[in-house]
Scaffold this motif. Sequence first.
Motif, PDB file in Angstrom:
ATOM      1  N   ASP A  15     -29.468 -13.166 -87.108  1.00 26.08           N
ATOM      2  CA  ASP A  15     -30.048 -14.103 -86.126  1.00 26.08           C
ATOM      3  C   ASP A  15     -29.918 -15.550 -86.602  1.00 26.08           C
ATOM      4  O   ASP A  15     -29.582 -16.443 -85.825  1.00 26.08           O
ATOM      5  CB  ASP A  15     -31.530 -13.795 -85.894  1.00 26.08           C
ATOM      6  CG  ASP A  15     -31.727 -12.539 -85.068  1.00 26.08           C
ATOM      7  OD1 ASP A  15     -30.723 -11.988 -84.575  1.00 26.08           O
ATOM      8  OD2 ASP A  15     -32.882 -12.091 -84.934  1.00 26.08           O
ATOM      9  N   LEU A  16     -30.188 -15.782 -87.881  1.00 20.38           N
ATOM     10  CA  LEU A  16     -30.101 -17.159 -88.408  1.00 20.38           C
ATOM     11  C   LEU A  16     -28.673 -17.690 -88.271  1.00 20.38           C
ATOM     12  O   LEU A  16     -28.454 -18.825 -87.855  1.00 20.38           O
ATOM     13  CB  LEU A  16     -30.505 -17.199 -89.891  1.00 20.38           C
ATOM     14  CG  LEU A  16     -31.995 -17.060 -90.209  1.00 20.38           C
ATOM     15  CD1 LEU A  16     -32.200 -16.928 -91.714  1.00 20.38           C
ATOM     16  CD2 LEU A  16     -32.783 -18.257 -89.677  1.00 20.38           C
ATOM     17  N   GLY A  17     -27.700 -16.849 -88.639  1.00 23.10           N
ATOM     18  CA  GLY A  17     -26.298 -17.272 -88.566  1.00 23.10           C
ATOM     19  C   GLY A  17     -25.878 -17.522 -87.130  1.00 23.10           C
ATOM     20  O   GLY A  17     -25.305 -18.567 -86.797  1.00 23.10           O
ATOM     21  N   THR A  18     -26.196 -16.564 -86.255  1.00 26.50           N
ATOM     22  CA  THR A  18     -25.788 -16.671 -84.851  1.00 26.50           C
ATOM     23  C   THR A  18     -26.386 -17.929 -84.219  1.00 26.50           C
ATOM     24  O   THR A  18     -25.693 -18.691 -83.544  1.00 26.50           O
ATOM     25  CB  THR A  18     -26.236 -15.402 -84.091  1.00 26.50           C
ATOM     26  OG1 THR A  18     -25.748 -14.273 -84.815  1.00 26.50           O
ATOM     27  CG2 THR A  18     -25.690 -15.372 -82.675  1.00 26.50           C
ATOM     28  N   ASP A  19     -27.683 -18.168 -84.476  1.00 24.06           N
ATOM     29  CA  ASP A  19     -28.339 -19.350 -83.899  1.00 24.06           C
ATOM     30  C   ASP A  19     -27.724 -20.647 -84.417  1.00 24.06           C
ATOM     31  O   ASP A  19     -27.782 -21.672 -83.754  1.00 24.06           O
ATOM     32  CB  ASP A  19     -29.847 -19.341 -84.207  1.00 24.06           C
ATOM     33  CG  ASP A  19     -30.565 -18.245 -83.435  1.00 24.06           C
ATOM     34  OD1 ASP A  19     -29.926 -17.633 -82.549  1.00 24.06           O
ATOM     35  OD2 ASP A  19     -31.741 -17.976 -83.740  1.00 24.06           O
ATOM     36  N   ALA A  20     -27.125 -20.595 -85.612  1.00 23.81           N
ATOM     37  CA  ALA A  20     -26.508 -21.809 -86.174  1.00 23.81           C
ATOM     38  C   ALA A  20     -25.031 -21.924 -85.769  1.00 23.81           C
ATOM     39  O   ALA A  20     -24.317 -22.793 -86.271  1.00 23.81           O
ATOM     40  CB  ALA A  20     -26.635 -21.795 -87.698  1.00 23.81           C
ATOM     41  N   GLY A  21     -24.560 -21.025 -84.897  1.00 27.47           N
ATOM     42  CA  GLY A  21     -23.177 -21.123 -84.413  1.00 27.47           C
ATOM     43  C   GLY A  21     -22.161 -20.447 -85.321  1.00 27.47           C
ATOM     44  O   GLY A  21     -20.959 -20.650 -85.161  1.00 27.47           O
ATOM     45  N   VAL A  22     -22.618 -19.635 -86.289  1.00 30.80           N
ATOM     46  CA  VAL A  22     -21.698 -18.899 -87.164  1.00 30.80           C
ATOM     47  C   VAL A  22     -21.648 -17.454 -86.643  1.00 30.80           C
ATOM     48  O   VAL A  22     -22.702 -16.810 -86.520  1.00 30.80           O
ATOM     49  CB  VAL A  22     -22.206 -18.900 -88.637  1.00 30.80           C
ATOM     50  CG1 VAL A  22     -21.247 -18.146 -89.538  1.00 30.80           C
ATOM     51  CG2 VAL A  22     -22.411 -20.328 -89.132  1.00 30.80           C
ATOM     52  N   ARG A  23     -20.453 -16.963 -86.344  1.00 32.57           N
ATOM     53  CA  ARG A  23     -20.364 -15.566 -85.870  1.00 32.57           C
ATOM     54  C   ARG A  23     -20.740 -14.670 -87.034  1.00 32.57           C
ATOM     55  O   ARG A  23     -20.032 -14.620 -88.042  1.00 32.57           O
ATOM     56  CB  ARG A  23     -18.930 -15.240 -85.445  1.00 32.57           C
ATOM     57  CG  ARG A  23     -18.511 -15.950 -84.186  1.00 32.57           C
ATOM     58  CD  ARG A  23     -17.147 -15.487 -83.750  1.00 32.57           C
ATOM     59  NE  ARG A  23     -17.199 -14.117 -83.267  1.00 32.57           N
ATOM     60  CZ  ARG A  23     -16.266 -13.563 -82.506  1.00 32.57           C
ATOM     61  NH1 ARG A  23     -15.206 -14.269 -82.141  1.00 32.57           N
ATOM     62  NH2 ARG A  23     -16.357 -12.329 -82.093  1.00 32.57           N
ATOM     63  N   THR A  24     -21.846 -13.952 -86.919  1.00 34.54           N
ATOM     64  CA  THR A  24     -22.380 -13.222 -88.076  1.00 34.54           C
ATOM     65  C   THR A  24     -22.627 -11.756 -87.733  1.00 34.54           C
ATOM     66  O   THR A  24     -23.231 -11.453 -86.702  1.00 34.54           O
ATOM     67  CB  THR A  24     -23.720 -13.862 -88.539  1.00 34.54           C
ATOM     68  OG1 THR A  24     -23.534 -15.273 -88.679  1.00 34.54           O
ATOM     69  CG2 THR A  24     -24.182 -13.293 -89.868  1.00 34.54           C
ATOM     70  N   THR A  25     -22.141 -10.875 -88.579  1.00 27.69           N
ATOM     71  CA  THR A  25     -22.468  -9.452 -88.461  1.00 27.69           C
ATOM     72  C   THR A  25     -22.879  -8.968 -89.855  1.00 27.69           C
ATOM     73  O   THR A  25     -22.642  -9.660 -90.848  1.00 27.69           O
ATOM     74  CB  THR A  25     -21.263  -8.601 -87.994  1.00 27.69           C
ATOM     75  OG1 THR A  25     -20.174  -8.796 -88.909  1.00 27.69           O
ATOM     76  CG2 THR A  25     -20.812  -8.953 -86.591  1.00 27.69           C
ATOM     77  N   ALA A  26     -23.484  -7.780 -89.907  1.00 24.09           N
ATOM     78  CA  ALA A  26     -23.880  -7.246 -91.212  1.00 24.09           C
ATOM     79  C   ALA A  26     -23.587  -5.756 -91.276  1.00 24.09           C
ATOM     80  O   ALA A  26     -23.727  -5.044 -90.281  1.00 24.09           O
ATOM     81  CB  ALA A  26     -25.370  -7.487 -91.443  1.00 24.09           C
ATOM     82  N   LEU A  27     -23.170  -5.299 -92.452  1.00 27.72           N
ATOM     83  CA  LEU A  27     -23.082  -3.867 -92.718  1.00 27.72           C
ATOM     84  C   LEU A  27     -24.166  -3.536 -93.738  1.00 27.72           C
ATOM     85  O   LEU A  27     -24.360  -4.288 -94.696  1.00 27.72           O
ATOM     86  CB  LEU A  27     -21.713  -3.496 -93.295  1.00 27.72           C
ATOM     87  CG  LEU A  27     -20.483  -3.761 -92.415  1.00 27.72           C
ATOM     88  CD1 LEU A  27     -19.212  -3.256 -93.109  1.00 27.72           C
ATOM     89  CD2 LEU A  27     -20.627  -3.103 -91.028  1.00 27.72           C
ATOM     90  N   LEU A  28     -24.868  -2.437 -93.508  1.00 28.21           N
ATOM     91  CA  LEU A  28     -25.810  -1.946 -94.510  1.00 28.21           C
ATOM     92  C   LEU A  28     -25.042  -0.924 -95.333  1.00 28.21           C
ATOM     93  O   LEU A  28     -24.480   0.024 -94.763  1.00 28.21           O
ATOM     94  CB  LEU A  28     -27.018  -1.276 -93.854  1.00 28.21           C
ATOM     95  CG  LEU A  28     -27.818  -2.095 -92.850  1.00 28.21           C
ATOM     96  CD1 LEU A  28     -29.087  -1.341 -92.455  1.00 28.21           C
ATOM     97  CD2 LEU A  28     -28.191  -3.442 -93.426  1.00 28.21           C
TER      98      LEU A  28
END
Length: 428
Positions: A228-241
Amino acid sequence: MSEKYDVVDVIRTKRDGDPLSCGQIDWTIDAYTRGVVGDEQMAALAMAIFLKGMNREEIARWTQAMINSGETMDFSSLPRKTADKHSTGGVGDKITLPLAPLVAAFDVAVPQLSGRGLGHTGGTLDKLESIPGWRADLSNEQIMQILGTGPGAVVCAAGAGLAPADKKLYALRDVTSTVDCIPLIASSIMSKKIAEGTDSLVLDVKVGSGAFMKDLEAARELASTMVDLGTDAGVRTTALLTDMSTPLGLTAGNALEVREAVEVLAGGGPADVVELTLALAKEMLTAAGYADADPQAALQDGRAMDRWRQMITAQGGDPDAPLPQARETEDVVAPTDGYLTKLDALAVGVAAWRLGAGRAKKGDPVQAEAGVEMFAKPGNRVRKGQPLLRLHTQTPDRFDRALEVLDGAFEIAQSAPTTRPVVLDRIC
Ligand code: URA
């Protein structure tokens, strides 16, 4: 200069479980960076945050305030898209080494501003420094040249100017037992990544004994907070656990891990390292607009290896130089026949650290040669007397302490265990 807020009021607000206002957060981070808020006051506030938490708005504001405490980088003038990866840290996690050149082989720029190892997880810079000649300290001009027209992948030390409030706060958290707190971890990692200015980011959030997050639910919360922090800052962000109950691959230690990364780049290497490298590469390539790219083919046909050689050479390293090898080794053998059902990541990480692969405090030297080599993974069949682990060090008086922590680190049973997949979940 008169100050806008009183830090004692800010601490009391959080201590009593109320949200901090935007003004309080902006001022606190700025005043801490200027030295107006003291370490003892920030420690009290960090503990109050640890105990009472922060809501999403507070975390976003805290992150932005830490970004504002320093300079930001700008890669927008580069002719290539930028894609970055951040791992929350694990044992045997050498993934950056094959991943950065693999993604760069598709003409995507990979700026990996990395840290040094502290405690039982190794640092990427320490690993690469075991390659003769390789150096981590580059000027901004060198970084831009490598990313723009050079090999496209750079692994270097993050400049001191990026999120300086986080540097100060992270060192304080380290000595006040406030590291393992989701709002503080998420804001710490994402302030640096957003300040770095990458177009996209994939987060590898580790789960298990060798990671900050010991269970899946906590890891999921950390991952979604960061996404959420990345996306809101305009960085396309995904995560793998991803699983960190057992070490990644078959090596933990600096030169040992470089050797294994080179095996992966040569089209071989342990299955779990290959699987995670490919999963993260897919995320990065998709985010950069290359969803159809086939990273597996680039590992097999030598394109990733070519980039690796260029990337090492661009930072002064000799990709053909022999890697340093430990003078002393000692084996731990299987006490019985059966299936290896457990090989604990934390114990192996601490053993590698005690053998000299890691540092106890900032600035300590590390041994390039030290670490733990593994000959079996959970699920493998083993025979009584076969080596399970080989300990490597330059200083044999370290063996006893390493062996101590490995006592109980593995289990052998008569039936095969159910093994966990490497990638446990994806958050976007
Ligand atoms: N890594 C960071 O950069 N910050 C944290 O808080 C934890 C891990």
